[in-house]
Scaffold this active site. Structure first.
Site, PDB file in Angstrom:
ATOM      1  N   LYS A  12       0.856  -1.122  -0.042  1.00  0.00           N
ATOM      2  CA  LYS A  12      -0.198  -0.021   0.082  1.00  0.00           C
ATOM      3  C   LYS A  12       0.908   1.129  -0.018  1.00  0.00           C
ATOM      4  O   LYS A  12       2.008   1.112   0.467  1.00  0.00           O
ATOM      5  CB  LYS A  12      -0.989   0.112   1.066  1.00  0.00           C
ATOM      6  CG  LYS A  12      -0.331  -0.008   2.676  1.00  0.00           C
ATOM      7  CD  LYS A  12       0.084   1.384   3.256  1.00  0.00           C
ATOM      8  CE  LYS A  12       0.775   1.282   4.320  1.00  0.00           C
ATOM      9  NZ  LYS A  12       1.452   2.528   4.835  1.00  0.00           N
ATOM     10  N   GLY A  99      10.483  -2.353   6.580  1.00  0.00           N
ATOM     11  CA  GLY A  99      10.797  -1.018   6.924  1.00  0.00           C
ATOM     12  C   GLY A  99      10.664   0.184   5.919  1.00  0.00           C
ATOM     13  O   GLY A  99      11.212   1.079   6.338  1.00  0.00           O
ATOM     14  N   LEU A 102       5.558   0.582   3.228  1.00  0.00           N
ATOM     15  CA  LEU A 102       4.764   0.129   2.265  1.00  0.00           C
ATOM     16  C   LEU A 102       3.677  -0.851   2.713  1.00  0.00           C
ATOM     17  O   LEU A 102       3.236  -1.668   1.984  1.00  0.00           O
ATOM     18  CB  LEU A 102       5.325  -0.605   1.109  1.00  0.00           C
ATOM     19  CG  LEU A 102       6.423   0.349   0.286  1.00  0.00           C
ATOM     20  CD1 LEU A 102       7.544  -0.125  -0.690  1.00  0.00           C
ATOM     21  CD2 LEU A 102       5.422   1.326  -0.654  1.00  0.00           C
ATOM     22  N   GLY A 103       3.989  -1.279   3.992  1.00  0.00           N
ATOM     23  CA  GLY A 103       2.684  -2.122   4.563  1.00  0.00           C
ATOM     24  C   GLY A 103       2.990  -3.458   4.404  1.00  0.00           C
ATOM     25  O   GLY A 103       2.220  -4.445   4.498  1.00  0.00           O
ATOM     26  N   SER A 106       2.222  -6.170   7.220  1.00  0.00           N
ATOM     27  CA  SER A 106       0.731  -6.112   7.750  1.00  0.00           C
ATOM     28  C   SER A 106       0.000  -6.910   6.382  1.00  0.00           C
ATOM     29  O   SER A 106      -0.853  -7.443   6.600  1.00  0.00           O
ATOM     30  CB  SER A 106       0.258  -4.778   7.467  1.00  0.00           C
ATOM     31  OG  SER A 106       1.100  -3.854   8.764  1.00  0.00           O
ATOM     32  N   ASP A 139      -2.160  -0.724  10.436  1.00  0.00           N
ATOM     33  CA  ASP A 139      -2.920  -0.768   9.228  1.00  0.00           C
ATOM     34  C   ASP A 139      -3.269  -2.077   8.523  1.00  0.00           C
ATOM     35  O   ASP A 139      -3.703  -2.328   7.407  1.00  0.00           O
ATOM     36  CB  ASP A 139      -1.818  -0.093   8.135  1.00  0.00           C
ATOM     37  CG  ASP A 139      -0.628  -0.901   8.342  1.00  0.00           C
ATOM     38  OD1 ASP A 139      -0.266  -1.734   9.019  1.00  0.00           O
ATOM     39  OD2 ASP A 139       0.590  -0.597   7.352  1.00  0.00           O
TER      40      ASP A 139
END
Length: 296
Positions: A12, A99, A102-103, A106, A139
């Protein structure tokens, strides 16, 4: 019941991010617009009838494979919630830099949960699924839907938004990681100094996020991240001059993205990226595309 499934876990970007203040629980209240893009990790999940534990293998040796891995924790919470007694083996192929904002971790955790539900045909209720994923990260619940969504609270309260038209997306990762807790701490201090007597909770009302258009994609983390790494600020400015409709840090960084109306304009803009930084050419995904492409 099938015992194996393969999934994509999509990255994301944040189309703007405002830090509104510190909450009593220690987290920060934010307002952001999430947008999924086509770059992705891959998960291969196998259910094992006789084994009892959880095993996560990753092609990136720097990432943890035990309880500190979000995929492991998602499997652990799902097993407990559903009373599943078998074993779970997950092979994770990383393409989203860790890190980077950009997720990736998650997205991997959410994909693991969705994959386990499809394999077992045993779905949690919508609220239970959201609550489980919210325990893993702010997120993570967004990746239940994908597409474009408004994130409020600490980012875990997600409201799907209408899709915007497809855009080519350039993502640049400089090769270093930024600690999200450290970035929040520094950004909170900077906002307090900048606004002096004004309560941080009032910020954001005067600077709307791009709910119906692409920009400006303002990210409050840029104030502190760009001060420490001015090369990222230069890149953002150069990408905008090269024709980007929007360019911004994503999340707390360290990746910078830019949106373009065409792949040709994007290709021309890549000449501004330093040679030792990673470049990803991708595109935005609608919610329907995200749901369709999730399961390979």
């Amino acid at each position: 019941m099938k015992n194996r499934i393969c999934l994509r876990a999509f990255a994301k970007i944040n189309l703007g991010l405002k830090i509104l203040g510190r909450r009593p629980d220690g987290y920060h209240s934010i307002r952001t617009v999430y947008q999924t893009v086509a770059m992705h990790d891959r998960l291969d999940i196998v259910l094992l009838g006789r084994a009892k534990g959880i095993r996560v293998e990753c092609d990136d040796p720097d990432l943890p494979s035990g309880p500190h891995n979000l995929v492991y924790r998602a499997c652990q919470l799902w097993k407990r919630a559903r009373g599943f007694s078998g074993g779970i083996h997950v092979r994770l192929v990383k393409r989203i830099p860790a890190g980077s904002g950009l997720g990736g971790a998650s997205a991997d955790a959410a994909a693991a949960l969705l994959g386990l539900e499809r394999l077992t045909r045993d779905r949690l209720s919508p609220y239970s699924r959201w609550r489980l994923l919210a325990c893993l990260g702010s997120d993570v619940p967004f990746f239940l839907w994908g597409g474009r969504g408004l994130g409020v609270g600490r980012g875990e309260e997600v409201f799907p938004l209408s899709d915007l038209s497809r855009r080519s997306c350039l993502v640049v990762f400089p090769g270093f990681h930024i600690s999200t807790p450290d970035a929040y701490r520094e950004a909170g201090r900077e906002l307090t100094r900048r606004r002096r007597g004004v309560r941080i909770h009032s910020l954001g009302a005067w600077s709307p996020l791009p709910l119906e258009n692409w920009g400006p994609a303002e990210n409050d983390f840029e104030q502190v991240v760009f001060a420490r790494w001015p090369g990222l600020a230069r890149l953002k400015s150069q990408l905008i001059r090269a024709g980007a409709e929007a360019a911004s840090l994503t999340g707390s960084g360290s990746a910078v993205y830019a949106l373009f109306s065409s792949a040709r304009t994007l290709a021309r803009a890549t000449k501004f990226v330093p040679g030792d930084w990673q470049v990803f050419r991708t595109r935005t995904l609608t919610r329907a595309e995200y749901q369709r492409l999730l399961f390979t």
